[in-house]
Design an enzyme around this catalytic site. Structure first.
Site, PDB file in Angstrom:
ATOM      1  N   CYS A   7       0.854  -1.174   0.000  1.00 35.33           N
ATOM      2  CA  CYS A   7       0.000   0.000   0.000  1.00 35.33           C
ATOM      3  C   CYS A   7       0.897   1.232   0.000  1.00 35.33           C
ATOM      4  CB  CYS A   7      -0.855   0.028   1.247  1.00 35.33           C
ATOM      5  SG  CYS A   7      -1.884  -1.433   1.406  1.00 35.33           S
ATOM      6  N   GLY A  33      -0.384   0.159  -5.086  1.00 36.10           N
ATOM      7  CA  GLY A  33      -1.702  -0.432  -4.882  1.00 36.10           C
ATOM      8  C   GLY A  33      -2.719   0.176  -5.814  1.00 36.10           C
ATOM      9  N   ASN A 108       0.511   1.116   5.899  1.00 36.20           N
ATOM     10  CA  ASN A 108       1.224   0.288   4.934  1.00 36.20           C
ATOM     11  C   ASN A 108       1.998  -0.747   5.734  1.00 36.20           C
ATOM     12  OD1 ASN A 108       4.177   0.779   2.849  1.00 36.20           O
ATOM     13  ND2 ASN A 108       2.681  -0.856   2.803  1.00 36.20           N
ATOM     14  N   GLY A 109       1.763  -2.005   5.417  1.00 33.52           N
ATOM     15  CA  GLY A 109       2.429  -3.079   6.146  1.00 33.52           C
ATOM     16  C   GLY A 109       1.427  -4.137   6.527  1.00 33.52           C
ATOM     17  N   TYR A 248      12.211  -4.289  -6.209  1.00 29.61           N
ATOM     18  CA  TYR A 248      11.022  -4.297  -7.062  1.00 29.61           C
ATOM     19  C   TYR A 248       9.993  -3.194  -6.781  1.00 29.61           C
ATOM     20  CZ  TYR A 248       6.483  -5.545  -8.917  1.00 29.61           C
ATOM     21  OH  TYR A 248       5.278  -5.476  -9.546  1.00 29.61           O
TER      22      TYR A 248
HETATM   23  P1  AMP Z   1       5.991 -14.464 -11.526  1.00 29.64           P
HETATM   24  O1  AMP Z   1       5.478 -14.241 -12.908  1.00 29.64           O
HETATM   25  O2  AMP Z   1       4.939 -15.029 -10.598  1.00 29.64           O
HETATM   26  O3  AMP Z   1       7.251 -15.264 -11.464  1.00 29.64           O
HETATM   27  O4  AMP Z   1       6.332 -13.030 -10.910  1.00 29.64           O
HETATM   28  C1  AMP Z   1       7.494 -12.363 -11.310  1.00 29.64           C
HETATM   29  C2  AMP Z   1       7.152 -11.063 -11.962  1.00 29.64           C
HETATM   30  O5  AMP Z   1       6.330 -10.300 -11.116  1.00 29.64           O
HETATM   31  C3  AMP Z   1       8.388 -10.252 -12.230  1.00 29.64           C
HETATM   32  O6  AMP Z   1       8.219  -9.600 -13.482  1.00 29.64           O
HETATM   33  C4  AMP Z   1       8.435  -9.232 -11.113  1.00 29.64           C
HETATM   34  O7  AMP Z   1       8.922  -7.993 -11.558  1.00 29.64           O
HETATM   35  C5  AMP Z   1       7.005  -9.111 -10.688  1.00 29.64           C
HETATM   36  N1  AMP Z   1       6.854  -9.085  -9.234  1.00 29.64           N
HETATM   37  C6  AMP Z   1       7.700  -9.443  -8.276  1.00 29.64           C
HETATM   38  N2  AMP Z   1       7.152  -9.312  -7.048  1.00 29.64           N
HETATM   39  C7  AMP Z   1       5.905  -8.846  -7.253  1.00 29.64           C
HETATM   40  C8  AMP Z   1       4.806  -8.509  -6.411  1.00 29.64           C
HETATM   41  N3  AMP Z   1       4.880  -8.670  -5.098  1.00 29.64           N
HETATM   42  N4  AMP Z   1       3.668  -8.052  -6.986  1.00 29.64           N
HETATM   43  C9  AMP Z   1       3.561  -7.935  -8.321  1.00 29.64           C
HETATM   44  N5  AMP Z   1       4.538  -8.256  -9.165  1.00 29.64           N
HETATM   45  C10 AMP Z   1       5.702  -8.701  -8.653  1.00 29.64           C
END
Ligand code: AMP
Length: 465
Positions: A7, A33, A108-109, A248
């Site tokens: 968030c 978010g 947030n958290g 990220y």
């Molecule tokens: P996945 O496709 O499930 O392996 O997720 C990896 C992709 O999601 C990568 O492109 C990351 O940049 C992105 N990503 C990593 N962590 C998150 C997160 N918590 N929420 C949304 N996207 C994420």
């Protein structure tokens, strides 16, 4: 279902059009978010609030909504549910009329001892209106026997465990608090004479505010008409901010610890090239998350950077989710290959992380289909082997590809020529440290190590992880 994100929070004290500035701040925090947004304003005698599901720009960017939010003080929140359902009641800030007056809170958290607290509160008569863990904070503040608001908040926070960066507004004060480990970010800034609190510095930039400093772990900053006061509310321990913010979550133009997030991500890519030199023709980012690391990899290795995958920015959930016939086209809706930089080339794809492996699986196939001779998949962070419980809400163990498979298996599953991750120490190097301090790591890196600074056994008991 997609991954759940965190968030974003924002607050501003004593300036004309506080709700307009809050709308702008929230807009710049939208990456944290997208499910819902809310603003509470205070006009000197009354509190006003508007909460909406969906994006800030779609919901708050109009006079009729902003006119409902008069006053020179406001706080706001963008939400991607971490706990609780994503319905309107759970959209924050949460607001309650307490004995001392109105109390608005944006969080947030993620708290880690909610089950026990919630049960105890319900058993003794509390009525909950949301499924959000943040409401527990409100209930604890409401029931505190202390007299002053700040003491009530301290009392409530002494009972909760977990990650929290909070912004609270009462009829006299704007308050920012970070949990004892400082897991989620919170910064203090100023626009003219008005103080601003926000999750990231990008929210200061958009309104022309300047950055003063980060709120410290275990610190409460109290903003009133007479200025800012800082009190320490927790025993001092070393801060352990979440390393994933830099990898990220945070926006690349936000500044953390004096450096742009973009720089950290480029460093991660450079370090990845140092640890994993590969003979290839092009370095291609998985857009948009892999771009800074791919630039770093390319610059360090001397292999040209090319935009080999193009992202369609107009793919919303509403387009993907409802229709199976559209959904089956999967990633093609979101990503397409730019054949001119792929065909007959040995390609290094770079992304910041692999969670379930879904994205990697799809893009590797697409790049091969477009005529790549080899597709190496480089990840600018270590394998995610453990779920997050502090506000990111990554999926449970069974869904994390690296929790269940070694690198060879991952390479097979996603169909790449090779897969390589950045080492944990390399990740710390990219952040400016010579090594990870094994006794008290400089970050919380539980996703990669399982080293959770705040006990999560209670959460594990109540999830099917
Ligand atoms: P996945 O496709 O499930 O392996 O997720 C990896 C992709 O999601 C990568 O492109 C990351 O940049 C992105 N990503 C990593 N962590 C998150 C997160 N918590 N929420 C949304 N996207 C994420």
């Amino acid at each position: 279902m997609g991954l759940k994100e965190e968030c974003g929070v924002f607050g501003i004290f004593d300036i004309d059009e506080a709700a307009v500035l809050t709308t702008l701040g929230l807009h710049s925090l939208q990456h944290r978010g997208q499910e819902g947004a809310g603003i509470v304003s205070y006009d000197g005698s009354s509190f006003h609030f508007v909460k909406k599901e969906g994006l800030v720009g779609d919901n708050f960017n109009n006079a009729s909504t902003l006119n409902q939010l008069p006053g020179r003080r406001a706080i706001g929140h963008v939400r991607y549910s971490t706990t609780g359902d994503s319905k309107l009641a759970n959209v924050q800030p949460l607001f309650a009329n307490l004995s001392a007056g109105g109390f608005a809170c944006a969080h947030n958290g993620n708290l880690t001892n909610t089950h026990a607290l919630r049960n105890a509160l319900v058993e003794t008569g509390s009525i909950f209106q949301t499924t959000s863990d943040t409401e527990i904070i409100l209930q604890l503040v409401a029931r505190s026997k202390k007299h002053k608001t700040v003491d009530k908040i301290k009392d409530a926070l002494s009972q909760i465990k977990g990650a929290y960066s909070l912004i609270i507004m009462t009829n006299k004060k704007l308050i920012g608090v970070k949990d004892p480990f400082g897991i989620r970010p919170l910064v203090l800034g100023k626009k003219n004479n008005a103080y601003v609190l926000a999750s990231e510095t990008c929210a200061l930039d958009i309104i022309g505010a300047h950055y003063i400093r980060d709120v410290k772990n275990g610190e409460m900053v109290i903003i009133t008409e007479s200025g800012v006061e800082s009190i320490i509310i927790a025993p001092s321990n070393q801060a352990r901010p979440c390393i994933f913010e830099r990898i990220y979550f945070a926006r690349p133009d936000s500044i953390i610890d004096g450096k742009s997030v973009y720089t950290y991500r480029k460093n991660l890519g450079e370090q990845l090239a140092i640890e994993n030199p590969i003979d290839a023709d092009v370095v291609v980012p998985v857009p948009d998350s892999g771009a800074p690391a791919a630039i770093g990899y390319s610059q360090k290795s001397g292999i040209p950077f090319e935009l080999g995958i193009i992202r369609n920015h107009y793919v919303g959930r509403t387009f993907i989710e409802p229709s199976q016939s559209i959904r089956q086209f999967g990633v093609k809706l979101k990503h397409s290959v730019n054949q001119s930089s792929i065909k007959n080339n040995r390609v290094i794809l770079i992304d910041d992380s692999i969670v379930r492996g879904t994205t990697a699986n799809k893009v590797v196939k697409m790049v091969f289909e477009a005529g790549a001779k080899e597709v190496h998949f480089g990840i600018s962070s270590p394998p995610i082997t453990h779920p997050d419980f502090y506000g990111i809400d990554t999926p449970q163990y069974s869904e994390l590809i690296a929790a269940n498979h070694d690198i060879d298996e991952i390479t097979n599953i996603i169909g790449a020529t090779s897969v390589f991750f950045l080492s944990l120490n390399g990740t710390y190097k990219a952040m400016g440290y010579t090594t990870r301090d094994p006794n008290t790591p400089q970050f919380t890196d539980h996703c990669f190590t399982g080293d959770y600074p705040i006990d999560v056994t209670n959460i594990l008991k109540h999830t099917h992880s």
